[in-house]
Write an enzyme that holds these catalytic residues in place. Structure first.
Site, PDB file in Angstrom:
ATOM      1  N   SER A 104       0.861  -1.182   0.000  1.00  0.00           N
ATOM      2  CA  SER A 104       0.000   0.000   0.000  1.00  0.00           C
ATOM      3  C   SER A 104       0.890   1.221   0.000  1.00  0.00           C
ATOM      4  CB  SER A 104      -0.895   0.026   1.254  1.00  0.00           C
ATOM      5  OG  SER A 104      -1.579   1.265   1.358  1.00  0.00           O
ATOM      6  N   TYR A 117      -2.294   0.448  10.664  1.00  0.00           N
ATOM      7  CA  TYR A 117      -2.336  -0.064   9.294  1.00  0.00           C
ATOM      8  C   TYR A 117      -1.067   0.338   8.544  1.00  0.00           C
ATOM      9  CZ  TYR A 117      -3.836  -0.823   4.479  1.00  0.00           C
ATOM     10  OH  TYR A 117      -3.903  -1.250   3.176  1.00  0.00           O
TER      11      TYR A 117
END
Length: 221
Positions: A104, A117
């Site tokens: 990501s 995250y």
């Protein structure tokens, strides 16, 4: 062959594409090793492994529940490691084989409102880069794909992004799938989707204070 925790979704996907599936929690090393043993009996060579499992952690370190924090780390980071280790013999037997780690942009750009995250993806990014160097000589090509905002069931970006500008940057899962195919065909080691997100990663490295302020004002919740 698809691995996931929800059998009803796996069954539907397998029926749609004519493939196989195994129910597996990739955050559990025991689950992954058991599935890999069964799959390896049927498929002694595996040419492609895509580590795509991920769950959100939309709270900072001070607010997130400890249990959720541990789950985010297990699935997003350790899941990739357990899968690569468990399938390593059949990947090496295929020679050549490819491993695609879906990381990501959050792995390169730290973001306070989703700190756990970001941390899990940062760890996954470091793992992916290290594995790229470690496994190349064994015929295993490791690729890192870092998407930006992608609309999926687990990440409903259209509803969590308050900024209309950011909502326009959201892509769908098919867009990422097409990109992964190109990455493998062109043997790209590390890419961003879209490519200009790399600028954000460079900015994070050169001006972390500025990027922190911009991320805080981004309208993500």
């Amino acid at each position: 062959m698809s691995l996931a925790r929800r059998e009803e979704r796996l069954r539907a996907l397998a029926h749609e594409v004519g493939g196989e599936y195994e129910v597996c929690d990739v955050g559990s090393r025991e689950d992954v090793e058991g599935v890999a043993a069964r799959v390896s009996e049927r498929h002694p060579q595996v040419h492609l492994l895509v580590n795509n499992a991920g769950i959100p952690g939309r709270k900072g370190f001070a607010a997130i529940a400890p249990e959720r924090l541990e789950e985010v780390l297990r699935v997003n980071y350790l899941g990739s490691i357990w899968c690569l280790r468990a399938f390593l013999p059949v990947l090496e037997a295929a020679r050549r084989s490819d491993v695609v780690n879906i990381v990501s942009v959050a792995g390169s750009v730290a973001f306070g409102p989703a700190g756990p995250y970001s941390a899990s993806k940062h760890a996954q990014l470091a793992f992916s880069r290290a594995a790229t160097s470690e496994l190349r000589s064994r015929g295993i090509h490791v690729h890192t794909v870092s998407p930006g905002f992608v609309e999926t069931e687990g990440f409903p970006q259209a509803s969590v992004l308050r900024s209309s500008m950011l909502r326009r940057l959201v892509v769908d899962a098919d867009h990422i799938a097409r990109h992964v195919v190109k990455v493998i065909e062109r043997d790209k080691r590390e890419t961003f989707v879209p490519g200009w997100y790399r600028v954000a990663a460079i900015a994070q490295a050169l001006a972390p204070g500025l990027m922190s302020r911009l991320a805080t004002r981004s309208g993500y919740r």
